[in-house]
Scaffold this active site. Sequence first.
Site, mmCIF file in Angstrom:
data_model
loop_
_atom_site.group_PDB
_atom_site.id
_atom_site.type_symbol
_atom_site.label_atom_id
_atom_site.label_comp_id
_atom_site.label_asym_id
_atom_site.label_seq_id
_atom_site.Cartn_x
_atom_site.Cartn_y
_atom_site.Cartn_z
ATOM 1 N N LYS A 140 -2.481 5.539 14.821
ATOM 2 C CA LYS A 140 -3.939 5.467 14.677
ATOM 3 C C LYS A 140 -4.602 4.623 15.750
ATOM 4 C CE LYS A 140 -5.057 3.602 10.710
ATOM 5 N NZ LYS A 140 -3.869 3.020 10.273
ATOM 6 N N ARG A 152 -10.517 1.693 3.278
ATOM 7 C CA ARG A 152 -9.168 1.878 2.745
ATOM 8 C C ARG A 152 -9.137 1.823 1.227
ATOM 9 N NH1 ARG A 152 -6.290 -0.972 7.703
ATOM 10 N NH2 ARG A 152 -4.186 -0.188 7.490
ATOM 11 N N ARG A 192 8.053 -0.810 16.560
ATOM 12 C CA ARG A 192 6.896 -1.619 16.961
ATOM 13 C C ARG A 192 7.084 -3.082 16.552
ATOM 14 N NH1 ARG A 192 1.116 0.033 14.621
ATOM 15 N NH2 ARG A 192 1.920 -0.987 12.775
ATOM 16 N N ARG A 231 5.623 -8.443 15.169
ATOM 17 C CA ARG A 231 4.593 -8.566 14.124
ATOM 18 C C ARG A 231 5.195 -9.074 12.827
ATOM 19 N NH1 ARG A 231 0.145 -3.796 14.016
ATOM 20 N NH2 ARG A 231 0.225 -4.379 11.825
ATOM 21 N N ARG A 247 3.505 -1.748 2.586
ATOM 22 C CA ARG A 247 2.294 -1.224 3.230
ATOM 23 C C ARG A 247 2.171 0.288 3.007
ATOM 24 N NH1 ARG A 247 2.382 -2.401 9.123
ATOM 25 N NH2 ARG A 247 0.159 -1.993 9.082
HETATM 26 P P1 AMP Z 1 -3.736 -2.231 10.468
HETATM 27 O O1 AMP Z 1 -3.501 -2.773 11.831
HETATM 28 O O2 AMP Z 1 -4.951 -1.346 10.406
HETATM 29 O O3 AMP Z 1 -2.527 -1.575 9.886
HETATM 30 O O4 AMP Z 1 -4.094 -3.475 9.524
HETATM 31 C C1 AMP Z 1 -3.178 -4.551 9.386
HETATM 32 C C2 AMP Z 1 -3.439 -5.289 8.084
HETATM 33 O O5 AMP Z 1 -4.775 -5.809 8.060
HETATM 34 C C3 AMP Z 1 -3.344 -4.435 6.833
HETATM 35 O O6 AMP Z 1 -2.011 -4.275 6.381
HETATM 36 C C4 AMP Z 1 -4.191 -5.254 5.852
HETATM 37 O O7 AMP Z 1 -3.507 -6.399 5.387
HETATM 38 C C5 AMP Z 1 -5.325 -5.737 6.744
HETATM 39 N N1 AMP Z 1 -6.423 -4.744 6.758
HETATM 40 C C6 AMP Z 1 -6.848 -3.995 7.813
HETATM 41 N N2 AMP Z 1 -7.860 -3.194 7.460
HETATM 42 C C7 AMP Z 1 -8.100 -3.436 6.145
HETATM 43 C C8 AMP Z 1 -9.012 -2.918 5.180
HETATM 44 N N3 AMP Z 1 -9.903 -1.959 5.504
HETATM 45 N N4 AMP Z 1 -8.962 -3.417 3.933
HETATM 46 C C9 AMP Z 1 -8.101 -4.388 3.587
HETATM 47 N N5 AMP Z 1 -7.192 -4.887 4.424
HETATM 48 C C10 AMP Z 1 -7.190 -4.437 5.700
#
Ligand code: AMP
Length: 188
Positions: A13, A88, A127, A133, A144
């Site tokens: 993404k 989300r 990754r 990470r 996740r």
């Molecule tokens: P991502 O890089 O988009 O996978 O986001 C990494 C982490 O950030 C996620 O696993 C959540 O802990 C937090 N996060 C990102 N976007 C959201 C969202 N819209 N709502 C809640 N937590 C978020």
Amino acid sequence: MRLVFMGPPGAGKGTQAGVLAGRLGVPHISTGDIFRANVAQGTELGEQAKAFMDAGEYVPDSITNAMVRDRLTRDDCRPGFLLDGFPRTVEQVAELDAMLTSSGHHLDVVVELTVDVDEVVSRLVKRAQEQGRTDDTEDVLRRRLEVYADQTAPLIETYSDRGLLAKVDGMGTVDQVSERLLSVVSGG
Ligand code: AMP
């Protein structure tokens, strides 16, 4: 143009959203990137978010919604935006609807980037090794993916019912997927 990008963790993404936003000339707004930047800078928002992120859980809606509201009211969002990783949850969908309604705008398209789960897991493990990470250990990854299936996958149907959904195959090279995305977005 106002777009939302959805797809499971590891679907590619972030990369694709960045390419597409650049081609469309709108800001790429990744809630995950904003949270990570705040964690790295040691801000209060970062401190609030870190424990949730490290556990593979979502940051609470109250925190996430306030952050997105703040971001979308900046000047660079006037011509549009590409939201990556938001909404989300059901509450986040409602919040985005409210933000759009109050500014007299609407979403043009919601892209779902699809991948097969085995491929996702191997991408995420790779990754995690490359980027170190802390939210990508195997247990956290599994969590996740579960949280995505429980809370976010159902939103795809909501957007499909509204006639906004475009499914795009996320398998293949970065260029192949980018081309598919561009043709869907320019055709829609
Ligand atoms: P991502 O890089 O988009 O996978 O986001 C990494 C982490 O950030 C996620 O696993 C959540 O802990 C937090 N996060 C990102 N976007 C959201 C969202 N819209 N709502 C809640 N937590 C978020």
